[in-house]
Design a protein around this motif. Structure first.
Motif, PDB file in Angstrom:
ATOM      1  N   GLY A  62     -21.871  55.845   0.907  1.00 11.29           N
ATOM      2  CA  GLY A  62     -22.915  54.836   1.052  1.00 11.29           C
ATOM      3  C   GLY A  62     -23.332  54.322  -0.300  1.00 11.29           C
ATOM      4  N   ASP A  63     -23.408  53.001  -0.451  1.00  6.10           N
ATOM      5  CA  ASP A  63     -23.726  52.368  -1.736  1.00  6.10           C
ATOM      6  C   ASP A  63     -24.872  51.377  -1.540  1.00  6.10           C
ATOM      7  N   PRO A  64     -26.092  51.714  -1.953  1.00  2.00           N
ATOM      8  CA  PRO A  64     -27.223  50.804  -1.756  1.00  2.00           C
ATOM      9  C   PRO A  64     -27.109  49.517  -2.559  1.00  2.00           C
ATOM     10  N   ASP A  65     -26.319  49.515  -3.656  1.00  2.32           N
ATOM     11  CA  ASP A  65     -26.171  48.281  -4.440  1.00  2.32           C
ATOM     12  C   ASP A  65     -25.414  47.199  -3.664  1.00  2.32           C
ATOM     13  N   SER A  66     -24.388  47.625  -2.923  1.00  2.00           N
ATOM     14  CA  SER A  66     -23.628  46.662  -2.112  1.00  2.00           C
ATOM     15  C   SER A  66     -24.081  46.656  -0.664  1.00  2.00           C
ATOM     16  N   ASN A  67     -24.974  47.598  -0.313  1.00  2.00           N
ATOM     17  CA  ASN A  67     -25.471  47.770   1.064  1.00  2.00           C
ATOM     18  C   ASN A  67     -24.382  48.197   2.040  1.00  2.00           C
ATOM     19  N   LEU A  68     -23.307  48.796   1.517  1.00  2.00           N
ATOM     20  CA  LEU A  68     -22.178  49.173   2.369  1.00  2.00           C
ATOM     21  C   LEU A  68     -22.134  50.678   2.637  1.00  2.00           C
ATOM     22  N   ILE A  69     -21.802  51.034   3.871  1.00  2.00           N
ATOM     23  CA  ILE A  69     -21.305  52.371   4.191  1.00  2.00           C
ATOM     24  C   ILE A  69     -19.841  52.191   4.565  1.00  2.00           C
TER      25      ILE A  69
END
Length: 375
Positions: free
Chosen positions: A234-241
């Motif tokens: 999960g990457d909050p910078d890209s908002n991707l899981i």
């Protein structure tokens, strides 16, 4: 984050109790998965997923499960019928042995009478066939024939054709469910994975997975091992899981589980060697953009040459191992058979006659394997 005191089924949203918790296999048992996840699916939903999604995946992966002699936690991969390049049909078993798909009965009349040839898969089957023959030809002594009958090994003179095909929405849902199962072990609420949930729950929804062969995403991949590996991050910078699933080192799938993630960064990986049932310590460099993943959905990251290379990197070493194991098996069986039938008792000095008989019996058992190596 879900409450530990009230875990809900991913698919039906029903509360999971100790009685209804399915303890879902992270990677399906059908292809050698061992690790289980609690509080993820109820027993009813796990059963439905198994009947549809997992069974589709198992059918597609069964040739590889048989070839690599996958060690399951429960049961064995089912034997499967294949054709050789010459059109012969054989049934491949999990131990690598080949059986006839059905017994062969040939009856040929000539001026001297009738010639009957029977090829059976075991002695019990041969007995049943002979009983039928004696009803038609009562002059035949079935017991005498069975006393003379011998089990003989033979090898196919032509390679087996493995026509692998994988894909489809049911298998795709199995991939996504596996990635979500791993995500559920991190403390992240899998219900926030909106793309994955929609794909699993809604029949007409857009698939959120695609095949990826542009580069090898597995870090320090072990040579020659047909690994299973699952990764989520999960990457909050890209908002991707993001998710990655790979089976037998060959089937490689990327997915976007969510594009609205705002929690803390996380990463989790699980991998196993299905030929040994042993967990591996590996990691995946899954730093793809949403555009990269979208291109995988549209088959723009598929590369037939890369698939062939991936296949060759695990099949070649497996063939060498299987060749060595078969040689050792044949030698051990030949020695045991020869000493049991040459007339020598333990502690006795072997005579020249017994020695010659011993050599002949050894060759009798070794001949099919030796001749197969010369072809």
């Amino acid at each position: 984050m879900s409450s530990d005191s009230e875990k809900k089924c991913l698919l039906c949203d029903g509360v999971i109790s100790a009685e209804t918790d399915s303890r879902e296999h992270l990677i399906p048992n059908s292809i050698g998965g061992r690790k289980k996840v609690s509080g993820f699916l109820c027993m009813d939903c796990n059963s439905k997923a198994g009947d549809n999604w997992e069974s589709a995946l198992a059918r597609q992966m069964n040739p590889l499960s048989l070839f690599f002699r996958t060690k399951r936690e429960r049961g064995n991969a089912p034997s499967q019928k294949f054709q050789t390049t010459s059109g012969e049909e054989w049934v491949l078993n999990i131990d690598g042995s080949l059986d006839l798909p059905k017994p062969i009965f040939k009856e040929q009349k000539n001026e001297n009478g009738v010639k009957i040839n029977i090829s059976a898969r075991n002695m019990d089957e041969a007995k049943k066939i002979l009983k039928g023959v004696t009803r038609k030809y009562p002059q035949i002594d079935a017991d005498e024939l069975l006393e003379k009958a011998q089990m003989k090994s033979s090898y196919s003179q032509n390679p087996i054709k493995f026509n692998l095909s994988f894909g489809g929405l049911d298998a795709g849902r199995s991939f996504v469910k596996t990635a979500l199962a791993l995500a559920s072990t991190t403390g992240v609420s899998v219900r926030d994975c909106e793309h994955a949930i929609q794909f699993l729950k809604e029949q007409e929804s857009e698939p959120c997975f695609g095949y990826y062969y542009e580069k090898d995403l597995v870090l320090k991949r072990p040579s020659g091992i047909p690994i299973h590996i699952v990764h989520v991050n999960g990457d909050p910078d890209s908002n991707l899981i993001r998710g990655y699933v790979e089976y037998f080192g060959v089937m490689r799938v990327v997915m976007c589980l969510s594009s609205s993630y705002a929690g803390s960064a996380f990463s989790a990986t699980y991998s196993i060697d299905p030929t040994e049932g042993k967990e591996l310590d590996l990691d995946v460099d899954l730093d793809l953009t949403s555009t990269d993943i979208r291109k995988a959905y549209d088959y723009e990251k598929w590369d037939g040459n890369a698939v062939e290379q991936a296949m060759g990197s695990v099949i070649g070493p497996a063939l060498k191992i299987q060749h060595k194991e078969e040689r050792e098996r044949v030698l051990e069986e030949a020695v045991r058979y020869a000493f049991a039938n040459c007339g020598v008792k333990e502690g006795e000095t072997i005579t020249e006659e017994q020695h010659n008989r011993l050599v002949g019996l050894l060759w009798e058992k070794l001949e099919p394997w030796v001749l197969n190596q010369l072809n």
